[in-house]
Motif scaffolding. Structure first.
Motif, PDB file in Angstrom:
ATOM      1  N   ARG A  25      -4.085 -11.449  -2.261  1.00 46.17           N
ATOM      2  CA  ARG A  25      -3.828 -11.866  -3.639  1.00 46.17           C
ATOM      3  C   ARG A  25      -2.354 -11.698  -4.019  1.00 46.17           C
ATOM      4  N   GLU A  26      -1.714 -10.657  -3.504  1.00 48.91           N
ATOM      5  CA  GLU A  26      -0.323 -10.379  -3.872  1.00 48.91           C
ATOM      6  C   GLU A  26       0.670 -10.844  -2.815  1.00 48.91           C
ATOM      7  N   GLN A  27       0.233 -11.726  -1.918  1.00 47.39           N
ATOM      8  CA  GLN A  27       1.109 -12.252  -0.875  1.00 47.39           C
ATOM      9  C   GLN A  27       1.424 -13.710  -1.165  1.00 47.39           C
ATOM     10  N   ALA A  28       2.656 -13.984  -1.524  1.00 49.63           N
ATOM     11  CA  ALA A  28       3.070 -15.346  -1.855  1.00 49.63           C
ATOM     12  C   ALA A  28       3.110 -16.220  -0.606  1.00 49.63           C
ATOM     13  N   GLY A  29       2.884 -17.511  -0.806  1.00 52.87           N
ATOM     14  CA  GLY A  29       2.990 -18.464   0.290  1.00 52.87           C
ATOM     15  C   GLY A  29       1.826 -18.426   1.260  1.00 52.87           C
ATOM     16  N   ARG A  30       0.701 -17.858   0.839  1.00 50.25           N
ATOM     17  CA  ARG A  30      -0.467 -17.805   1.711  1.00 50.25           C
ATOM     18  C   ARG A  30      -1.717 -18.197   0.922  1.00 50.25           C
ATOM     19  N   VAL A  31      -2.637 -18.849   1.611  1.00 48.00           N
ATOM     20  CA  VAL A  31      -3.925 -19.172   1.019  1.00 48.00           C
ATOM     21  C   VAL A  31      -4.929 -19.339   2.159  1.00 48.00           C
ATOM     22  N   VAL A  32      -6.162 -18.917   1.943  1.00 46.73           N
ATOM     23  CA  VAL A  32      -7.199 -18.975   2.973  1.00 46.73           C
ATOM     24  C   VAL A  32      -8.248 -19.997   2.562  1.00 46.73           C
ATOM     25  N   SER A  33      -8.496 -20.969   3.435  1.00 47.31           N
ATOM     26  CA  SER A  33      -9.507 -21.984   3.194  1.00 47.31           C
ATOM     27  C   SER A  33     -10.766 -21.629   3.972  1.00 47.31           C
ATOM     28  N   VAL A  34     -11.914 -21.600   3.290  1.00 47.29           N
ATOM     29  CA  VAL A  34     -13.176 -21.225   3.931  1.00 47.29           C
ATOM     30  C   VAL A  34     -14.270 -22.207   3.514  1.00 47.29           C
ATOM     31  N   PRO A  35     -15.305 -22.377   4.341  1.00 47.25           N
ATOM     32  CA  PRO A  35     -16.402 -23.289   3.997  1.00 47.25           C
ATOM     33  C   PRO A  35     -17.431 -22.636   3.080  1.00 47.25           C
TER      34      PRO A  35
END
Length: 318
Positions: A25-35
Motif C-alpha cells: 500500500r505504501e510502495q509507489a509505482g507498484r500494483v498487483v493484478s489478481v483474478p
C-alpha cells in the motif's frame, strides 16, 4: 500478476498472501493484478441466516460418488458463539458439538462407514471470527446435512478442481465466491467478460468482501483469448486469470507512462485503483459498483484522459 486462487479462508482479505499484498500500500509505482476466480457457478459457497423462532439451520450438501475426502470451512461473525451437528445420508448423527477453544472431534460413523473430523477455533487469528473446520473422510455418496446453530454464517468448500463435479451445496449462494488473494483490498481484482459480445463470464467469482468493500474491482477480456503457448504455438484460454493478465499488461503501460511523466509523482496502488475505477466503461442500465462487474470495464485511454489538458507540465530530465 498472480494468476492463481484458493477457496480457503474467511474471504475477508486476511490470508497470509493477502496481508502480504497489503504491505505494498505504501510502495509507489507498484500494483498487483489478481483474478476473481472461476467459482461463481460452482455451488461451493453457502450463506446462512437464522429465521425467527428457529434455533437451527440445516445445510444440505450433495456428495458425489468417489469423493474420497471433503473439507468444509465454517465462518461466523463475532460476538455470537456457534455450534454444529451432522447427519449422514444413512442417518448417522453427530449431535451438537459444544464449541470450545481448540476443541477437536474425530467420529466414526458405523452405518455410513465414514469418518468425520471437526476442529473449532473460537477466535481465528487475524479476523477474530469463529472458524470451524470439517473434514469428511471416505464420505458415502448422497445428501449430507450440517446442522448449524448460528445467527449468520458462511460455508465454503475447496476449488472445483479438488472436487467431483457432483459435489455441491444444494442451496448455494453465488456471491462471496472470489478466491484468495482476490479479497485483498489493495489488489486489482479482475473479473472477465466476452469482448466479442459484451457478456459477463458466468463462472467468474462474485461478491463483496463480506460488506467491507466492493470486489471485483474491474472487468477485462477473458473469454476465448488467444496468446502464445509454451511450445512456440498459440493457445486459446478462458477465465479470470486471463483477465488479470490483461490487467497486468495495462498496468505495466500505465506505470511506464507514470515514470516518463515523473513530475506528477509516482502513483501509489490505491491511487491507481481509483484512477481506473473512475475511468471504467459502464452500462447506463446498471448501478456501479456491483458484485459482478465491480466498477466496470478497464480502459487505459480514458484513465489517461484526465491528464491530457492544456498546459500539461513538461517532462524534466533526470
Amino acid at each position: 500478476m498472480i494468476g492463481l486462487g484458493s477457496g480457503n479462508g474467511g474471504h475477508a482479505g486476511l490470508t497470509f498472501l493477502e496481508r502480504y499484498i497489503e504491505t505494498m500500500r505504501e510502495q509507489a509505482g507498484r500494483v498487483v493484478s489478481v483474478p476473481a476466480g472461476n467459482e461463481g457457478n460452482e455451488r461451493l459457497h453457502y450463506f446462512g441466516e437464522m429465521e425467527e423462532s428457529v434455533d437451527m439451520k440445516q445445510v444440505e450438501i450433495n456428495v458425489a460418488e468417489g469423493q474420497e475426502t471433503l473439507a468444509i470451512e465454517f465462518w461466523g461473525a463475532t460476538p455470537t458463539t456457534f455450534a454444529i451437528g451432522l447427519v449422514s445420508p444413512q442417518g448417522d448423527r453427530i449431535d451438537r458439538i459444544p464449541p470450545r477453544f481448540g476443541e477437536e472431534e474425530l467420529v466414526w460413523l458405523p452405518v455410513a462407514r465414514s469418518t468425520v473430523y471437526v476442529a473449532y477455533q473460537l477466535t481465528e487469528t487475524f479476523s477474530g471470527d469463529e472458524f470451524v473446520f470439517i473434514r469428511l473422510i471416505n464420505p458415502t455418496p448422497g445428501i449430507w446435512r450440517i446442522q448449524v446453530y448460528a445467527d449468520e454464517f458462511n460455508l465454503w468448500m475447496p476449488l472445483r478442481q479438488f472436487l467431483k463435479p457432483d459435489t455441491y451445496f444444494l442451496d448455494a449462494e453465488p456471491d462471496n465466491t472470489i478466491t484468495s488473494p482476490g479479497n485483498a483490498e489493495i489488489a486489482m481484482t479482475m473479473t472477465a467478460y466476452n469482448h466479442l459480445n459484451g457478456s459477463f463470464y458466468a463462472s467468474a467469482g462474485r461478491g463483496e468482501i463480506l460488506g467491507l468493500q466492493t470486489k471485483p474491482d474491474l472487468a477485462a477480456p477473458g473469454v476465448n483469448i488467444s496468446g502464445p503457448g509454451l511450445r512456440g504455438n498459440f493457445v486459446t484460454r478462458t477465465g479470470t486469470s486471463v483477465a488479470a493478465a490483461h490487467s497486468a499488461g495495462v498496468m505495466a503501460l500505465f506505470l511506464q507512462w507514470n515514470i516518463e511523466n515523473y513530475n506528477l509523482g509516482l502513483f501509489y496502488p490505491k491511487q491507481i485503483q481509483s484512477l481506473f475505477a473512475k475511468s471504467a466503461v459502464r452500462d447506463s442500465d446498471l448501478e456501479y459498483p456491483n458484485r459482478i462487474w465491480g466498477y466496470g470495464i478497464m480502459n487505459i485511454e480514458r484513465a489517461l484522459d484526465d491528464f491530457r489538458v492544456t498546459g500539461f507540465p513538461p517532462r524534466y530530465p533526470f
